[in-house]
Design a protein around this motif. Structure first.
Motif, PDB file in Angstrom:
ATOM      1  N   THR A 152       0.836  -1.207   0.000  1.00 17.40           N
ATOM      2  CA  THR A 152       0.000   0.000   0.000  1.00 17.40           C
ATOM      3  C   THR A 152       0.862   1.246   0.000  1.00 17.40           C
ATOM      4  N   SER A 153       1.909   1.260   0.823  1.00 17.82           N
ATOM      5  CA  SER A 153       2.785   2.429   0.897  1.00 17.82           C
ATOM      6  C   SER A 153       3.575   2.622  -0.388  1.00 17.82           C
ATOM      7  N   LEU A 154       4.051   1.522  -0.961  1.00 15.94           N
ATOM      8  CA  LEU A 154       4.883   1.633  -2.154  1.00 15.94           C
ATOM      9  C   LEU A 154       4.095   2.023  -3.403  1.00 15.94           C
ATOM     10  N   THR A 155       2.808   1.777  -3.407  1.00 13.19           N
ATOM     11  CA  THR A 155       2.007   2.088  -4.590  1.00 13.19           C
ATOM     12  C   THR A 155       1.288   3.434  -4.478  1.00 13.19           C
ATOM     13  N   GLU A 156       1.663   4.240  -3.498  1.00 10.53           N
ATOM     14  CA  GLU A 156       1.096   5.583  -3.368  1.00 10.53           C
ATOM     15  C   GLU A 156       1.710   6.472  -4.458  1.00 10.53           C
ATOM     16  N   SER A 157       1.034   6.547  -5.597  1.00  7.74           N
ATOM     17  CA  SER A 157       1.609   7.152  -6.801  1.00  7.74           C
ATOM     18  C   SER A 157       1.818   8.657  -6.690  1.00  7.74           C
ATOM     19  N   ARG A 158       1.167   9.308  -5.740  1.00 12.16           N
ATOM     20  CA  ARG A 158       1.318  10.764  -5.627  1.00 12.16           C
ATOM     21  C   ARG A 158       2.613  11.166  -4.913  1.00 12.16           C
ATOM     22  N   THR A 159       3.306  10.197  -4.357  1.00  8.23           N
ATOM     23  CA  THR A 159       4.526  10.467  -3.593  1.00  8.23           C
ATOM     24  C   THR A 159       5.751  10.053  -4.404  1.00  8.23           C
ATOM     25  N   PRO A 160       6.821  10.867  -4.419  1.00 10.53           N
ATOM     26  CA  PRO A 160       8.051  10.474  -5.126  1.00 10.53           C
ATOM     27  C   PRO A 160       8.546   9.117  -4.647  1.00 10.53           C
ATOM     28  N   LEU A 161       9.186   8.373  -5.546  1.00  7.80           N
ATOM     29  CA  LEU A 161       9.535   6.982  -5.273  1.00  7.80           C
ATOM     30  C   LEU A 161      10.423   6.828  -4.050  1.00  7.80           C
ATOM     31  N   THR A 162      11.476   7.648  -3.936  1.00  5.86           N
ATOM     32  CA  THR A 162      12.376   7.509  -2.780  1.00  5.86           C
ATOM     33  C   THR A 162      11.636   7.773  -1.473  1.00  5.86           C
ATOM     34  N   GLN A 163      10.724   8.761  -1.475  1.00  2.00           N
ATOM     35  CA  GLN A 163       9.947   9.046  -0.274  1.00  2.00           C
ATOM     36  C   GLN A 163       8.984   7.910   0.030  1.00  2.00           C
ATOM     37  N   ARG A 164       8.440   7.273  -1.016  1.00  2.00           N
ATOM     38  CA  ARG A 164       7.538   6.141  -0.817  1.00  2.00           C
ATOM     39  C   ARG A 164       8.236   5.014  -0.068  1.00  2.00           C
ATOM     40  N   VAL A 165       9.476   4.733  -0.469  1.00  2.00           N
ATOM     41  CA  VAL A 165      10.219   3.652   0.188  1.00  2.00           C
ATOM     42  C   VAL A 165      10.486   4.014   1.650  1.00  2.00           C
ATOM     43  N   ALA A 166      10.852   5.272   1.902  1.00  2.00           N
ATOM     44  CA  ALA A 166      11.085   5.713   3.281  1.00  2.00           C
ATOM     45  C   ALA A 166       9.797   5.619   4.102  1.00  2.00           C
ATOM     46  N   ASP A 167       8.683   6.027   3.507  1.00  2.00           N
ATOM     47  CA  ASP A 167       7.389   5.932   4.205  1.00  2.00           C
ATOM     48  C   ASP A 167       7.025   4.478   4.486  1.00  2.00           C
ATOM     49  N   THR A 168       7.398   3.590   3.563  1.00  2.00           N
ATOM     50  CA  THR A 168       7.109   2.165   3.735  1.00  2.00           C
ATOM     51  C   THR A 168       7.881   1.603   4.920  1.00  2.00           C
ATOM     52  N   ILE A 169       9.140   1.967   5.027  1.00  2.00           N
ATOM     53  CA  ILE A 169       9.957   1.517   6.156  1.00  2.00           C
ATOM     54  C   ILE A 169       9.333   1.997   7.471  1.00  2.00           C
ATOM     55  N   GLU A 170       8.923   3.253   7.493  1.00  2.00           N
ATOM     56  CA  GLU A 170       8.300   3.800   8.696  1.00  2.00           C
ATOM     57  C   GLU A 170       7.023   3.043   9.046  1.00  2.00           C
ATOM     58  N   ALA A 171       6.185   2.770   8.050  1.00  2.00           N
ATOM     59  CA  ALA A 171       4.929   2.062   8.295  1.00  2.00           C
ATOM     60  C   ALA A 171       5.190   0.654   8.817  1.00  2.00           C
ATOM     61  N   ALA A 172       6.203  -0.015   8.281  1.00  3.06           N
ATOM     62  CA  ALA A 172       6.527  -1.369   8.729  1.00  3.06           C
ATOM     63  C   ALA A 172       7.040  -1.358  10.169  1.00  3.06           C
ATOM     64  N   VAL A 173       7.873  -0.377  10.511  1.00  2.00           N
ATOM     65  CA  VAL A 173       8.367  -0.262  11.887  1.00  2.00           C
ATOM     66  C   VAL A 173       7.199  -0.058  12.845  1.00  2.00           C
ATOM     67  N   PHE A 174       6.294   0.841  12.487  1.00  2.00           N
ATOM     68  CA  PHE A 174       5.146   1.090  13.360  1.00  2.00           C
ATOM     69  C   PHE A 174       4.294  -0.169  13.519  1.00  2.00           C
ATOM     70  N   PHE A 175       4.105  -0.926  12.451  1.00  2.00           N
ATOM     71  CA  PHE A 175       3.314  -2.151  12.540  1.00  2.00           C
ATOM     72  C   PHE A 175       3.925  -3.118  13.549  1.00  2.00           C
ATOM     73  N   LEU A 176       5.259  -3.227  13.564  1.00  2.00           N
ATOM     74  CA  LEU A 176       5.926  -4.195  14.425  1.00  2.00           C
ATOM     75  C   LEU A 176       6.157  -3.696  15.847  1.00  2.00           C
ATOM     76  N   LEU A 177       6.202  -2.374  16.040  1.00  2.00           N
ATOM     77  CA  LEU A 177       6.504  -1.851  17.365  1.00  2.00           C
ATOM     78  C   LEU A 177       5.309  -1.249  18.084  1.00  2.00           C
ATOM     79  N   ASP A 178       4.287  -0.818  17.351  1.00  2.00           N
ATOM     80  CA  ASP A 178       3.082  -0.321  18.026  1.00  2.00           C
ATOM     81  C   ASP A 178       2.459  -1.432  18.868  1.00  2.00           C
ATOM     82  N   ASP A 179       2.506  -2.649  18.363  1.00  2.00           N
ATOM     83  CA  ASP A 179       2.148  -3.828  19.152  1.00  2.00           C
ATOM     84  C   ASP A 179       3.386  -4.723  19.143  1.00  2.00           C
ATOM     85  N   PRO A 180       4.251  -4.590  20.148  1.00  2.00           N
ATOM     86  CA  PRO A 180       5.536  -5.304  20.135  1.00  2.00           C
ATOM     87  C   PRO A 180       5.414  -6.817  20.013  1.00  2.00           C
ATOM     88  N   ARG A 181       4.254  -7.370  20.299  1.00  2.00           N
ATOM     89  CA  ARG A 181       4.080  -8.819  20.155  1.00  2.00           C
ATOM     90  C   ARG A 181       4.302  -9.245  18.706  1.00  2.00           C
TER      91      ARG A 181
END
Length: 240
Positions: free
Chosen positions: A94-123
């Motif tokens: 979902t993050s990587l296919t956000e076409s309105r965002t420049p590609l490099t920023q999309r990848v950075a946003d994807t990393i952030e989203a993945a970190v939040f998924f794993l750490l917002d609920d540390p389990r």
């Protein structure tokens, strides 16, 4: 004479069971309760410290019904792991296919989203990056498969960046695998050590390392390059 055909079991629909649910609907409910219990207990107590009986008790499912769906404790770990990976891959795509965002920023946003998924609920992070490690040869194969699937997503986008001139053309499979490995170790470090960082700060660290790899990649030679000189080596000061 009364028409009882429409009231007979199976006429006009499936036989209804407990609370008006069919056997299949009940089975699905039990499965989801077991997955939720496995996620909670494996992520809090740890896989090794969680017997099947504890999972069943937490899910309010009998051991008989447990074994109708899973072969054993490792079997439910595989299912919990697979469900978490599916959710994370959905977030990544979902993050990587956000076409309105420049590609490099999309990848950075994807990393952030993945970190939040794993750490917002540390389990979630604990199961994927710690509890599933070293369980068995079968589990390790699944983990390697997950690594390669995530790396392939990254590789495809690195290739797009190369096609747009942001990166040199090369095979980005190994850098992508390395990026997934780096990400896993950062999550494990946060979960097991006192880093003093928030989830937001850990996401920033992961993005910094991603950008460092991207900037460094601008100096990459092709994988099959036979050049003797590595552009990252210091200059030979003996040459005037």
């Amino acid at each position: 004479m009364k028409d009882t055909a429409s009231k007979s079991p199976g006429a006009g629909g499936r036989r209804r069971g407990y609370r008006g649910l069919s056997a299949e609907e009940l089975r699905k409910q039990r499965y989801q309760r077991l997955i939720a219990a496995g996620t909670e207990l494996f992520g809090e107590r740890g896989y090794a410290a969680t017997p099947i009986e504890a999972v069943c008790s937490h899910a309010k499912v009998s051991t008989r019904h447990f074994y109708e769906q899973f072969e054993g404790r490792e079997s439910i770990l595989h299912a919990v792991h697979a469900e978490l990976v599916t959710h994370m891959e959905e977030i990544v795509r979902t993050s990587l296919t956000e076409s309105r965002t420049p590609l490099t920023q999309r990848v950075a946003d994807t990393i952030e989203a993945a970190v939040f998924f794993l750490l917002d609920d540390p389990r979630r992070g604990r199961i994927l990056c710690i509890e599933a490690v070293g369980v068995s040869e079968t589990m390790e194969k699944k983990r390697r498969q997950t690594t390669h699937e995530l790396a392939e997503i990254i590789r495809r986008y690195a290739t797009l960046m190369a096609e747009s001139g942001m990166l040199p053309s090369r095979d980005y499979h190994l850098p992508s695998v390395a990026l997934v490995g780096m990400f896993n170790e950062l999550i494990a470090e946060w979960l097991t050590e006192d880093t003093g960082l928030t989830a937001m700060e850990m996401a920033r660290e992961a993005k910094i390392m991603f950008r460092a790899m991207i900037f460094g990649a601008q100096h990459y030679e092709p994988t099959d390059s036979s050049a003797d000189h590595d552009p990252l080596d210091p200059p030979d000061e003996s040459v005037s």
